[in-house]
Design a protein around this motif. Structure first.
Motif, mmCIF file in Angstrom:
data_model
loop_
_atom_site.group_PDB
_atom_site.id
_atom_site.type_symbol
_atom_site.label_atom_id
_atom_site.label_comp_id
_atom_site.label_asym_id
_atom_site.label_seq_id
_atom_site.Cartn_x
_atom_site.Cartn_y
_atom_site.Cartn_z
ATOM 1 N N GLU A 28 -7.027 0.563 -0.094
ATOM 2 C CA GLU A 28 -5.653 0.167 -0.217
ATOM 3 C C GLU A 28 -5.216 0.398 -1.341
ATOM 4 O OE1 GLU A 28 -4.182 0.211 2.862
ATOM 5 O OE2 GLU A 28 -5.601 0.424 4.204
ATOM 6 N N SER B 56 1.054 -1.156 0.056
ATOM 7 C CA SER B 56 -0.483 -0.299 -0.150
ATOM 8 C C SER B 56 0.787 1.414 -0.220
ATOM 9 C CB SER B 56 -1.017 0.451 1.627
ATOM 10 O OG SER B 56 -2.211 -1.187 1.315
ATOM 11 N N ASP C 241 -6.720 -6.041 3.806
ATOM 12 C CA ASP C 241 -7.630 -6.055 2.403
ATOM 13 C C ASP C 241 -8.410 -6.918 2.257
ATOM 14 O OD1 ASP C 241 -5.210 -4.021 3.060
ATOM 15 O OD2 ASP C 241 -4.204 -4.848 1.434
#
Length: 320
Positions: A268, A157, A243
């Motif tokens: 993200e 990220s 995520d």
């Protein structure tokens, strides 16, 4: 003579056995056994102390990268890689669908692996002209700062804080943090997990997001996402939160016993990590990603992610 000795020995043994049978003895109680906790994966930390966030401004326009440039000039980072003959990429080998090792062949596959191979094919004319280095989430910045890899493609990220230490390509995928729980759990999202143990990898944005949620869960830090799945399956954590892309890989490995719940509570933005001084490589990688968005991105998404995450399209790049 030998038979006489054996006969005598048997007689002695028989006498001892008969004598033992005639003795009334209290049975000896074995040592009391307490309930035994299942072992946790190596390196597991319960509610670790998290370093405070860096001083980088959250208004740094983190997702804007350098404009693309496919030229390979003499003396450039790309020219040095061509002279070497192969690209070195830091990747995951434990996250199903994004970066994982085939148990039969040992080969690495997944969406991130396809992205790394696209860079190798563009630069060296061969998607196999690449050496993968399996790294943990916590190692992503270190291997770039040490020059141990040319790029990191590992669900990385882009953040303002990280931009102080490494460079990033343009964003090639947008994910969002959600929650994975047992199939029979009543949990509907992160807000239902106050006081409960929730797993994520150390040094990940996911772990910090867990710690900052209210009511506050108890963060559990591990080295790899596969460790989180093990802890959930063993009942040692109430949930895994990261995520949705990573959670989809976990669920794909255990569809009958797990489920993903709640809406995304973060966005993200995945970028390719590149050493801080290699701005020419940033521009070159961005040129590669321009081509990927127009072709192989969708093919890779269909192969690995569409079944679990539905339809999607590549994100539009942003440049400074």
């Amino acid at each position: 003579m030998r038979r006489t000795r054996v006969t005598g020995l048997l007689a002695v043994v028989s006498a001892v056995v008969l004598a033992g049978c005639g003795v009334s003895a209290e049975p000896v109680d074995p040592a009391p056994v307490e309930s035994v906790a299942r072992p946790t994966p190596a390196g597991t930390e319960i509610d670790p102390e998290l370093a405070r966030g860096g001083s980088a401004s959250r208004d740094c326009n983190a997702t804007a990268s350098l404009p693309p440039d496919a030229e390979v000039a003499d003396g450039s980072t790309m020219a040095e890689i061509r002279e070497r003959g192969y690209l070195i990429a830091g990747v995951d080998q434990n996250t199903f669908l994004f970066g994982f090792s085939d148990p039969d062949t040992g080969e690495l596959h997944g969406f991130d692996i396809d992205i790394a191979r696209a860079v190798a094919e563009s630069l060296l004319g061969d998607p196999d002209a690449i050496r993968f280095r399996a790294i943990s989430s916590a190692d992503r910045i270190d291997v770039l700062k040490e020059g141990a890899v040319d790029i990191v493609v590992r669900t990385f990220s882009v953040t303002c804080e990280r931009r102080e230490e490494v460079n990033f390509s343009s964003v090639y995928y947008v994910a969002g943090q959600r929650v994975l729980v047992d199939a029979d759990s009543d949990v509907e999202g992160i807000r239902d997990l106050g006081g409960e143990r929730v797993c994520a990898t150390r040094e990940s944005t996911s772990l910090r997001n867990i710690a900052e949620s209210r009511p506050r869960p108890v963060p559990v830090a591990v080295d790899d996402w596969s460790d989180c799945l093990v802890l959930l399956q063993q009942g040692q954590v109430a949930a895994v939160s990261t995520d949705d892309t990573i959670l989809a890989g976990m669920r794909a490995q255990d569809r009958t016993s797990t489920k993903i719940v709640g809406d995304r509570f973060t966005n993200e933005y995945y970028g390719i990590g590149i050493p801080k001084g290699d701005e020419d490589m940033v521009r070159y990688v961005n040129a590669v990603l321009e081509d990927v968005r127009g072709g192989t991105w969708q093919d890779s998404y269909e192969t690995w992610l569409r079944e679990d995450l539905g339809d999607a399209a590549p994100p539009e790049p942003r440049y400074r």
